[in-house]
Design an enzyme around this catalytic site. Structure first.
Site, short mmCIF file in Angstrom:
data_model
loop_
_atom_site.label_atom_id
_atom_site.label_comp_id
_atom_site.label_asym_id
_atom_site.label_seq_id
_atom_site.Cartn_x
_atom_site.Cartn_y
_atom_site.Cartn_z
CE LYS A 133 -4.75 -2.16 1.57
NZ LYS A 133 -4.84 -0.75 1.12
CB SER B 298 -0.96 -0.04 1.19
OG SER B 298 -2.07 0.77 0.97
CG ASP C 98 7.12 5.23 -11.50
OD1 ASP C 98 7.69 4.21 -11.94
OD2 ASP C 98 5.95 5.23 -11.09
#
Length: 757
Positions: free
Chosen positions: A532, A506, A517
């Site tokens: 998740k 999460s 990224d």
């Protein structure tokens, strides 16, 4: 992962208007009017015996509300239909009997009509669910539990417990068929009790003294093992027979919520309080960790600075036998469920609780201790940091920092009385201290981090980037919103490595994905994170229960889905590290979102607009080559690879032996292997590493705390004593430190190393 924690459901009551007018009007009157009249509850589908456990007076309404809120506000916007009913039924059966050894196939055939009708039984025009399926099924579970306990007691008295045959027990029965009849169930029960007996016996038979060998047990060993097992089973029966309707409702509504996805949950009032404690990192109580011991609430440990330890009247292993609130009479808590005892001891700050304590070791002395509840900080769950000093080979030292982040915590209720604790604030303090110590790079350890606050994940990521998008979140209608860091300050701009494993979930996945990224950090770890990729809203049911004085609990509902700034979801697939290291968890078929029931699907959306740092991709081939070469020659990773092969074999077999000779051989083999590894590691030369630990509390203190060596021991420990303990076994962390050093050197050569003020 929690989104903004507000009464989310109450903000959208208007969504009930599209419902059939009878239901809509009835619900709104019920939710908002003190004097609204409710229709009488429906007749139950099956009449429950009057002497059996019955639903509480508010339970049917609580179940109805929970079901309607899931229908309306869950991300799937899925009505409670026949498909959800099937998941609901199966989930409840498995929650009670996860090993598939209590319910018989005849029970499931009898309950079959419920399987596709829990929808109409739960949501109906009476605005009150029919809970007879929940309590009827639970009653049958209790019946079989009692049968098993009686049968086990008979076995313990009569069985000779010889383990010479080549029998095996199935370790994981979660997907095994339920027993056909009682006789087949008894065979499973007999296998289980024999397995438990064998494990207890092996624990006494095997000893380690200059090697692993079998010792001859005294004559009374069999009697002692049986007595301990009987005590254990008696306590289990006691707990089972003393469960109340709250337990049944909690289990039943959790099964309903999990029929939608694995992360929607119903919390009864005590469980909601526990969840708040986890997020707040604080509670109001006496500062003692409690455990159950033979029916007694026992002091396991005392929290430094708490009322209990300050009183100097309570010690570890003391038993609490009664609890009184202020000047009220005491309540006997012997043989009471530990959770209920804890609820009595906790309470508002500044209030008095009086404990009747039976003192260890003889427990004959009793005294009453009056304590004033105070705020207890759970500092062990806070972010922490380490400064690692290693020789540079030229007479100097290299310094790197490690941030250990157990979760993304934040206050669940910012208006409460607890001192607020925020991950981003604590981490900022630790980073500033590491920068003061002139570290050349930082490792962020997000292994085993289960997530937490979405807002804190965004703010945490913002400490390492200038303002920009961090994550995208799509609502049930398909609209995607970009969640951004709006603070232009980049607190730390130096080299970074982020560690993850299959338990990173999460919020941890959001942070790792964003830093990956942006090309801001090298991500290292298992083959993927947990997967998740959803956000939940925590909602009190109290506003819908105006006429009730009881706390109906809270509903955690999945309301949004996460996407990386690249547009790919973190749901199901998780985050794939830049460098994957050998780890036993890479081969587990039980860890990860894809191994849970009813997970949401993976998909993609349009990417967000962001500016990459591109500080990682150019160096990955060289970093990977160097790491691969080290792993091939690293003895600790050789141990990991050996364990992986054994784990894969055990997982494929899925059984454990009931042959004592074979079990002893396995234990001896594992024991000797462990001892050989410890011996090899104990005799390694000291690499000259020095470790300084920082907490949030001491991060601003002048000077450095006492250093530890590579064995985790202070300089006060003699070399002779140090040799008695092998160094900590964490090859992934050790390799991540090497990767960071490589990364720093490559950035230096290319001229891209950012100076750290």
């Amino acid at each position: 992962m929690l989104g903004q924690i507000v009464p989310y459901i109450m903000l959208k009551l208007k969504k009930f208007w599209p419902l059939p007018i009878g239901v809509a009007a009835g619900l709104i009157i019920w939710a908002g009017c003190q004097t609204g009249q409710m229709a009488p509850p429906p007749q139950p589908a099956v009449a429950l015996p009057t002497n059996s456990l019955q639903p509480g007076p508010d339970d049917p309404r609580i179940a109805f509300i929970a079901a309607r809120l899931l229908e309306e506000y869950h991300y799937l916007e899925q009505p409670l239909d026949k498909r959800i009913s099937t998941n609901f039924f199966d989930g409840y059966i498995n929650a009670l009997d996860y090993r598939h050894e209590y319910f018989l196939q005849s029970d499931l055939a009898e309950f079959a009509p419920f399987r596709t009708n829990l929808d109409t039984l739960t949501i109906n025009k009476n605005l009150a669910a029919d809970l007879s399926p929940a309590f009827l099924i639970y009653q049958r579970y209790q019946q079989h539990f009692a049968q098993r306990s009686a049968y086990v007691n008979e076995l313990l008295q009569q069985d000779k417990f010889k383990f010479t045959a080549d029998h095996k027990i199935e370790v994981d029965r979660r997907h095994a068929p339920f027993p056909k009849d009682l006789e087949e169930a008894k065979q499973l029960w007999r296998q289980r009790v024999r397995f438990e007996y064998l494990q207890a016996k092996l624990g006494r038979e095997l000893s380690e003294t200059n090697g692993v060998y079998t010792v001859k047990l005294p004559a009374e060993a069999n009697t002692n093992i049986i007595a301990e097992m009987q005590k254990h089973y008696r306590w289990n029966v006691h707990l089972m027979t003393n469960e109340d309707s709250d337990f049944v409702l909690q289990t039943y509504l959790n099964a309903l919520a999990h029929a939608y996805d694995p992360h929607s949950d119903y919390f009864s009032a005590p469980h909601a309080q526990d969840f708040g404690i986890t997020m707040n990192l604080s509670l109001f109580g006496i500062g003692a960790q409690l455990t159950e011991d033979d029916g007694y609430c026992t002091i396991h440990s005392l929290v430094p600075g708490g009322p209990a330890i300050k009183s100097k009247q309570i010690n570890e292993k003391d038993r609490i036998i009664a609890v009184a609130q202020g000047n009220k009479p005491p309540v006997d808590v012997v043989d009471m469920d530990l959770e209920k005892v804890v609820q009595q001891i906790r309470g508002p700050k500044g209030t008095e609780v009086r404990l009747t304590v039976s003192q260890a070791p003889d427990f004959t002395t009793r005294k009453v201790v009056a304590l004033v509840r105070d705020e207890i900080k759970l500092e062990d769950s806070e972010a922490k940091a380490k400064l690692i000093e290693t020789p540079d080979g030229h007479g100097g030292t290299n310094r790197i920092g490690i941030l250990d982040l157990p979760s993304f915590y934040a206050p669940v209720d910012p208006t409460g009385h607890a001192t607020p604790k925020y991950t981003s604030v604590d981490v900022a303090k630790l980073i500033k201290r590491l920068k003061q110590e002139h570290v050349s790079g930082i490792i962020v350890d997000l292994r085993y981090n289960p997530g937490g606050s979405l807002e804190e994940a965004i703010k945490f990521t913002g400490l390492f980037i200038k303002e920009g998008p961090v994550v995208q979140a799509r609502n049930p209608g398909g609209q995607a919103a970009v969640e951004s860091d709006t603070d232009p300050e980049e607190l730390y701009a130096g080299p970074m490595v982020v560690m993850v494993n299959r338990f990173s979930a999460s919020a941890a996945e959001i942070a790792a994905a964003a830093l990956q990224d942006y090309g801001r950090a090298v991500v290292v770890g298992d083959v993927s994170t947990h997967g998740k990729g959803t956000v939940q809203s925590l909602n009190s049911l109290k506003p819908f229960m105006i006429n009730s004085t009881n706390d109906p609990g809270e509903l955690k509902v999945t309301i949004r889905k996460f996407y990386r700034i690249t547009g790919a979801s973190t749901q199901l697939k998780g985050v794939t590290p830049d460098l994957i290291l050998p780890d036993i968890y890479n081969y587990s078929t039980q860890i990860g979102e894809s191994n849970l029931d009813n997970p949401l699907a993976w998909d993609t959306i349009e990417p967000a607009t962001y500016e990459k740092f591109n500080l990682v991709q150019p160096y990955l081939p060289e970093l990977r080559a160097r790491s691969d070469a080290r792993v091939l020659t690293n003895q600790d990773f050789e141990y990991v690879l050996q364990d992986i092969e054994q784990y894969k074999k055990s997982q494929a077999e899925g059984t454990a032996t009931l042959n004592e000779r074979e079990a002893i051989k396995e234990r001896e083999r594992d024991g000797l292997k462990g001892m050989a590894r410890d011996h090899e590691r104990e005799n390694r030369s000291d690499p000259g590493v020095r470790i300084y630990e920082f907490t949030v509390k001491n991060s601003a203190d002048p000077g450095l705390p006492p250093p530890e060596n590579w064995l985790g021991q202070t300089n006060k420990v003699s070399k002779t004593d140090a040799k008695k303990t092998p160094p900590p076994f964490d090859p992934m962390l050790e390799e991540s430190e090497h990767i960071l050093q490589d990364y720093i050197s490559l950035l230096q050569k290319s001229g891209n190393l950012t100076s750290i003020p």
